[in-house]
Design a protein around this motif. Structure first.
Motif, mmCIF file in Angstrom:
data_model
loop_
_atom_site.group_PDB
_atom_site.id
_atom_site.type_symbol
_atom_site.label_atom_id
_atom_site.label_comp_id
_atom_site.label_asym_id
_atom_site.label_seq_id
_atom_site.Cartn_x
_atom_site.Cartn_y
_atom_site.Cartn_z
ATOM 1 N N UNK A 30 0.612 -1.244 -0.182
ATOM 2 C CA UNK A 30 -0.227 -0.089 0.004
ATOM 3 C C UNK A 30 0.929 1.319 -0.233
ATOM 4 N N UNK A 31 0.359 2.275 -0.896
ATOM 5 C CA UNK A 31 1.054 3.413 -0.801
ATOM 6 C C UNK A 31 0.042 4.654 -0.240
ATOM 7 N N UNK A 32 0.313 5.290 0.599
ATOM 8 C CA UNK A 32 -0.723 6.289 1.575
ATOM 9 C C UNK A 32 -0.061 7.787 1.585
ATOM 10 N N UNK A 33 -1.042 8.550 1.336
ATOM 11 C CA UNK A 33 -0.456 10.110 1.328
ATOM 12 C C UNK A 33 -1.598 10.773 2.231
ATOM 13 N N UNK A 34 -1.445 11.343 3.464
ATOM 14 C CA UNK A 34 -1.901 11.934 4.402
ATOM 15 C C UNK A 34 -1.492 13.343 4.593
ATOM 16 N N UNK A 35 -2.224 14.290 5.375
ATOM 17 C CA UNK A 35 -1.786 15.677 5.550
ATOM 18 C C UNK A 35 -0.920 15.965 6.594
ATOM 19 N N UNK A 36 -0.403 14.986 7.401
ATOM 20 C CA UNK A 36 0.588 14.932 8.417
ATOM 21 C C UNK A 36 1.765 14.338 8.202
ATOM 22 N N UNK A 37 2.925 14.730 8.761
ATOM 23 C CA UNK A 37 4.093 14.068 8.618
ATOM 24 C C UNK A 37 3.929 12.468 8.955
ATOM 25 N N UNK A 38 4.787 11.814 8.403
ATOM 26 C CA UNK A 38 5.760 12.108 7.003
ATOM 27 C C UNK A 38 5.071 12.044 5.743
ATOM 28 N N UNK A 39 3.739 12.170 5.648
ATOM 29 C CA UNK A 39 3.089 12.633 4.483
ATOM 30 C C UNK A 39 2.872 11.372 3.459
ATOM 31 N N UNK A 40 4.064 10.921 3.119
ATOM 32 C CA UNK A 40 4.037 9.879 2.355
ATOM 33 C C UNK A 40 4.371 8.505 2.964
ATOM 34 N N UNK A 41 3.780 7.246 2.685
ATOM 35 C CA UNK A 41 3.962 6.138 3.525
ATOM 36 C C UNK A 41 3.756 4.949 2.716
ATOM 37 N N UNK A 42 4.418 3.846 2.864
ATOM 38 C CA UNK A 42 4.203 2.735 2.284
ATOM 39 C C UNK A 42 4.276 1.252 3.234
ATOM 40 N N UNK A 43 3.476 0.206 2.880
ATOM 41 C CA UNK A 43 3.453 -0.860 3.528
ATOM 42 C C UNK A 43 3.145 -0.781 5.213
ATOM 43 N N UNK A 44 4.153 -1.472 5.955
ATOM 44 C CA UNK A 44 4.000 -1.488 7.293
ATOM 45 C C UNK A 44 4.057 -0.016 7.997
ATOM 46 N N UNK A 45 4.758 0.757 7.298
ATOM 47 C CA UNK A 45 4.743 2.134 7.713
ATOM 48 C C UNK A 45 3.382 2.712 7.713
ATOM 49 N N UNK A 46 2.692 2.876 6.751
ATOM 50 C CA UNK A 46 1.218 3.091 6.525
ATOM 51 C C UNK A 46 0.384 2.304 7.584
#
Length: 123
Positions: A30-46
């Protein structure tokens, strides 16, 4: 095939669910973009970032759109309004993409949130 009612129930569950539900529903890729840091995330980080956010108790979707560009792939777009116990309202325009892994087994492979733009001044 996942019908529209099931899509919106599934998406709502991602706003109100437990961290365990996220782990089951968010794809490793999964790739995820949210309006708070770190903004761009993937996989387990998301999964970790979403698991640390507050569980919303009231969620409503408007401006709903569903696209099925190919077999086993669903893309949705919507506006969300979420609050916790009637407080801390949050609004955003969102997209999510689901991939079918098996019969009735879907995961989120992409999610993005864009809060409404604040009023800007013109020059």
């Amino acid at each position: 095939m996942m019908d529209d009612a099931r899509i919106w129930t599934f998406e709502e569950s991602l706003w109100t669910a437990t961290p365990e539900h996220y782990r089951e529903s968010i794809d490793d890729e999964c790739l995820m973009v949210v309006p708070t840091p770190p903004f761009v995330m993937s996989g387990e980080e998301a999964v970790a970032a979403v698991s640390a956010t507050p569980r919303w108790t009231d969620v409503s979707f408007t401006e709903r759109r569903v696209a099925r560009p190919q077999e086993g792939l669903i893309v949705i777009a919507y506006r969300v309004r979420a609050s916790k116990d009637g407080e801390d309202a949050y609004e955003a325009h969102c997209t999510s993409t689901y991939r079918r892994r098996g019969h009735e087994d879907w995961t989120v492979i992409q999610h993005q949130q864009t809060p409404p733009l604040a009023a800007t001044t013109t020059r």
